[in-house]
Design a protein around this motif. Structure first.
Motif, PDB file in Angstrom:
ATOM      1  N   GLY A   1       0.629  -1.248   0.009  1.00 39.60           N
ATOM      2  CA  GLY A   1      -0.135   0.064   0.096  1.00 39.60           C
ATOM      3  C   GLY A   1       0.551   1.196   0.050  1.00 39.60           C
ATOM      4  O   GLY A   1       0.369   2.454   0.046  1.00 39.60           O
ATOM      5  N   ALA A   2       2.163   1.258  -0.007  1.00 36.85           N
ATOM      6  CA  ALA A   2       2.961   2.484   0.034  1.00 36.85           C
ATOM      7  C   ALA A   2       2.658   3.095  -1.328  1.00 36.85           C
ATOM      8  O   ALA A   2       2.391   2.623  -2.330  1.00 36.85           O
ATOM      9  N   THR A   3       2.803   4.588  -1.281  1.00 41.00           N
ATOM     10  CA  THR A   3       2.789   5.391  -2.321  1.00 41.00           C
ATOM     11  C   THR A   3       3.982   5.308  -3.269  1.00 41.00           C
ATOM     12  O   THR A   3       4.566   6.055  -3.343  1.00 41.00           O
ATOM     13  N   ALA A   4       4.004   3.879  -4.105  1.00 39.84           N
ATOM     14  CA  ALA A   4       5.147   3.821  -5.008  1.00 39.84           C
ATOM     15  C   ALA A   4       4.382   2.829  -6.076  1.00 39.84           C
ATOM     16  O   ALA A   4       3.776   2.011  -5.937  1.00 39.84           O
ATOM     17  N   HIS A   5       4.794   3.501  -7.420  1.00 36.76           N
ATOM     18  CA  HIS A   5       4.149   2.668  -8.469  1.00 36.76           C
ATOM     19  C   HIS A   5       5.136   1.505  -8.984  1.00 36.76           C
ATOM     20  O   HIS A   5       6.347   1.402  -8.670  1.00 36.76           O
ATOM     21  N   ARG A   6       4.445   0.475  -9.757  1.00 41.19           N
ATOM     22  CA  ARG A   6       5.537  -0.501 -10.404  1.00 41.19           C
ATOM     23  C   ARG A   6       6.053  -0.219 -11.636  1.00 41.19           C
ATOM     24  O   ARG A   6       6.927  -0.543 -11.873  1.00 41.19           O
TER      25      ARG A   6
END
Length: 472
Positions: free
Chosen positions: A440-445
């Motif tokens: 759920g961390a604000t980091a995209h793949r």
């Protein structure tokens, strides 16, 4: 006197309305019905709000006394902007004499040197001029070397005037704020930018559409495209966040409604006390929004999507599809910034505050560095060192800032800017929340860079609710 009747007439003598002064002797006119009437109660005002129109600019009389209602384009003599704004708390006077409360913060001189500094304004009805608690955009910009000016809209905080959500007066005030701040001797290049997410993000669009000559660039984050459709999406009343947000504005714009403003009054701020004497005239916007069941032409000037083609400065905008507060309609107007010389849009799945998250904040700083500071973006090592701790506190996980992407140009800002402007203008981030070991961390793949939105070749598929719980 309380209960006094004030007849308002047009220049030709025809009657507009009769106002009745309230229990403390205040009267204020902004909305009128189709026919002359006596406005003596909150119900009368709600009726005018819901079914009438905004009082047109022009010449009128009130009990025979000539008055002029200004238009947004009725710009005052530039000399009116020659006001001194020292560091700290103070007041700024706009074209109709209303005083807005402001808070000026300078950056760390040990880290960024002496003035002049690149400068940004955060402008909203929250508490941007609260001297004790800076808003997020102000805090971040200040840490990264920008002087900041937090300004409370009329009718909010310690500012004077009557609050009217996203009214033409707020847009005109924003023009005056930009021109006044830009004339300060500590402002680099004589032009300023704007920062802010949500309310102070939306306000940037209205202000930029008035085309202040001294505005350098804007960075609106997590915005809406239409105030009415935010309240009535699909024609269904939004009894969730929008209703609650408007009710909170009603509460906070009452005299002393933000607590910090009452503390200033209690401490002897006579200007704040005088400014709040007219708060008895602030509207009930939650009731107003509920009453306007159908969109009508009088609401068009407050529809942001119809104004953004007037914006003539660079624009950096981010937004999330699942934004629990402002929704995803912002993306419908990304093609409409036709007068802006440079746009930079970043869109993603996520939440309302993600515009300040680790996955995008460096790009915000890059934009401000190029278009406001006019220098190669480079984050001081001290800021990089403490950034992971701040991200952990605010977003729940530790993350490093992105590397400085243009440092290889040294101090050659022209070369760095050329490389920056050559990049695709739209950045789409996918699977935010799944790009870090912390779920759920604000980091995209992964991401896609493109020159337009939607990207070329995309075929939309529309889904509708069907009978018996089906999706078709």
């Amino acid at each position: 006197a309380p209960g006094a009747e004030l007849v308002v007439r047009r220049a030709d003598g025809s009657e507009v309305v009769t106002l009745v002064a309230d229990r403390v002797g205040n009267a204020h006119l902004a909305y009128v019905g189709d026919e002359p009437r006596v406005m003596a109660s909150p119900e009368d005002l709600t009726e005018a709000l819901a079914h009438g129109s905004t009082l047109a600019p022009g010449d009128y009389t009130v009990e025979g006394v000539p008055v002029r209602v200004l238009a947004v384009d009725d710009v005052p003599d530039p000399s009116s902007y020659d006001q001194e704004l020292p560091e700290g708390y103070g007041y700024l006077t706009v074209r109709d004499g209303v005083q807005l409360s402001v808070m000026v913060r300078f950056p760390n001189e040990d880290l960024y040197g002496p003035p002049p500094w690149p400068t940004v304004v955060e402008y909203s009805g929250y508490s941007p001029s609260d001297p004790d608690e800076p808003q997020p955009g102000t805090l971040l910009a200040n840490l990264l070397g920008f002087a900041t000016v937090g300004v409370n809209m009329r009718g909010t905080g310690c500012s004077g005037g009557v609050f009217d959500v996203f009214s033409p007066a707020q847009a005109a005030d924003g023009y005056d704020v930009i021109e006044t701040v830009a004339r300060q001797p500590w402002v680099l290049h004589g032009k300023v930018g704007m920062v802010g997410l949500s309310y102070p993000g939306i306000s940037q669009l209205y202000v930029a559409a008035t085309r202040p000559p001294s505005l350098a660039a804007i960075t609106p984050l997590s915005v809406i495209d239409d105030l009415w459709r935010q309240q009535w999406p699909g024609g269904i009343y939004n009894s969730g966040f929008t209703r609650a947000w408007l009710a909170m504005r009603d509460a906070e714009t009452r005299a002393g409604g933000q607590s910090w403003d009452q503390r200033r009054i209690d401490a002897g701020d006579e200007v704040a006390a005088r400014n709040q004497e007219i708060r008895s005239q602030n509207f009930d916007f939650e009731g107003f929004g509920r009453a306007i069941e159908h969109f009508r032409p009088a609401l068009e000037p407050r529809r942001i999507a119809t104004l953004v083609d007037r914006i003539e400065v660079p624009v950096y905008l981010t937004g999330a599809w699942q934004d629990e507060q402002t929704g995803s309609r912002f993306a419908l107007m990304l093609d409409d910034f036709t007068a802006s010389p440079h746009t930079r849009f970043t869109v993603f799945n996520g939440h309302h505050p993600d515009g300040y998250s680790p996955m995008v904040i460096l790009r915000w700083f890059e934009f401000l560095s190029f278009h406001v500071a006019r220098r190669v973006p480079r984050v001081p090592e001290l800021i990089r060192t403490f950034a992971p701790l701040q991200f952990a506190e605010v977003f729940g996980f530790s993350a490093d800032l992105e590397p400085d992407r243009f440092a290889h140009h040294g101090d050659d800002v022209d070369a760095a800017l050329a490389e920056y402007l050559a990049e695709p203008t739209v950045r789409i981030l996918f699977e935010n929340g799944a790009g870090h070991e912390v779920a759920g961390a604000t980091a995209h793949r992964f991401e896609v860079a493109t020159t337009s939105f939607p990207p070329p070749g995309v075929t939309p598929r529309r889904w509708h609710l069907g009978p018996d719980g089906t999706l078709v």
